[in-house]
Scaffold this active site. Structure first.
Site, PDB file in Angstrom:
ATOM      1  N   CYS A  34       0.810  -1.254  -0.056  1.00  0.00           N
ATOM      2  CA  CYS A  34      -0.051   0.045   0.058  1.00  0.00           C
ATOM      3  C   CYS A  34       0.964   1.147   0.003  1.00  0.00           C
ATOM      4  CB  CYS A  34      -0.742  -0.161   1.328  1.00  0.00           C
ATOM      5  SG  CYS A  34      -0.055   0.077   2.729  1.00  0.00           S
ATOM      6  N   ASP A  36       2.572   2.746   2.403  1.00  0.00           N
ATOM      7  CA  ASP A  36       2.330   3.112   3.937  1.00  0.00           C
ATOM      8  C   ASP A  36       3.927   3.007   4.544  1.00  0.00           C
ATOM      9  OD1 ASP A  36      -0.186   3.654   3.416  1.00  0.00           O
ATOM     10  OD2 ASP A  36      -1.104   2.394   4.705  1.00  0.00           O
ATOM     11  N   CYS A  60      -2.976   3.814   7.184  1.00  0.00           N
ATOM     12  CA  CYS A  60      -4.131   3.394   7.381  1.00  0.00           C
ATOM     13  C   CYS A  60      -4.389   3.316   8.949  1.00  0.00           C
ATOM     14  CB  CYS A  60      -4.672   2.209   6.534  1.00  0.00           C
ATOM     15  SG  CYS A  60      -4.005   0.945   7.251  1.00  0.00           S
ATOM     16  N   CYS A 104      -1.226  -4.959   7.205  1.00  0.00           N
ATOM     17  CA  CYS A 104      -1.019  -3.837   8.125  1.00  0.00           C
ATOM     18  C   CYS A 104      -0.328  -4.093   9.281  1.00  0.00           C
ATOM     19  CB  CYS A 104      -2.158  -2.966   8.418  1.00  0.00           C
ATOM     20  SG  CYS A 104      -3.248  -2.520   6.920  1.00  0.00           S
TER      21      CYS A 104
HETATM   22 FE1  FES Z   1      -0.984   0.199   4.241  1.00  0.00          FE
HETATM   23 FE2  FES Z   1      -2.846  -0.655   6.327  1.00  0.00          FE
HETATM   24  S1  FES Z   1      -3.194  -0.208   4.124  1.00  0.00           S
HETATM   25  S2  FES Z   1      -0.782  -0.418   6.587  1.00  0.00           S
HETATM   26 FE1  FES Z   2      -2.672   2.382   3.514  1.00  0.00          FE
HETATM   27 FE2  FES Z   2      -5.034   3.509   2.424  1.00  0.00          FE
HETATM   28  S1  FES Z   2      -3.831   2.040   1.504  1.00  0.00           S
HETATM   29  S2  FES Z   2      -3.827   4.073   4.014  1.00  0.00           S
END
Ligand code: FES
Ligand code: FES
Length: 124
Positions: A34, A36, A60, A104
């Protein structure tokens, strides 16, 4: 998507969400799924015990909740014990995460491991 009450609580009231100026171990990991990012800071004392731990997360809600939770799991543990905290342990302590959000919790566990590696490099 259903989140447990614990996840919602840690998301709404994250524990130990701050930068730590006097950390002796810092680990930053990115989640390729993702994009992040999470940084974990630890302060390890002379007895090899994690006496303080904090995090900063660009991510997220589940990433915020899992990093908050891992700070509570790891504080007071020795480095050796903290290394054994698995990705699943974090999700279990939160009473589970929706399947698409399991990655995550990887971020929190990997971030802690990276911080411990950094601590060990600093103290060789
Ligand atoms: Fe990326 Fe949760 S969607 S850490
Ligand atoms: Fe990680 Fe949306 S994918 S915050």
């Amino acid at each position: 998507m259903d989140y447990s009450e614990k996840v919602m609580d840690h998301f709404a009231n994250p524990r130990n969400c701050r930068k730590m100026e006097d950390a002796n171990g810092v680990g930053t990991v990115g989640n390729p799924t993702c994009g992040d990012l999470m940084t974990i800071y630890i302060k390890v004392n002379d007895d090899d015990v994690i006496e303080d731990i904090s995090f900063q997360t660009f991510g997220c809600g589940a990433a915020i909740a899992t990093s908050s939770m891992i700070t509570e799991i790891a504080v007071g543990k020795t480095v050796e014990e903290a290394l054994k905290i698995s990705r699943n342990d974090v999700a279990e302590e939160l009473d589970g995460l929706p399947p698409v959000k399991m990655h995550c919790s990887n971020l929190a566990a990997d971030g802690l491991q990276a911080a411990i590696e950094n601590y060990r490099e600093n103290n060789q």
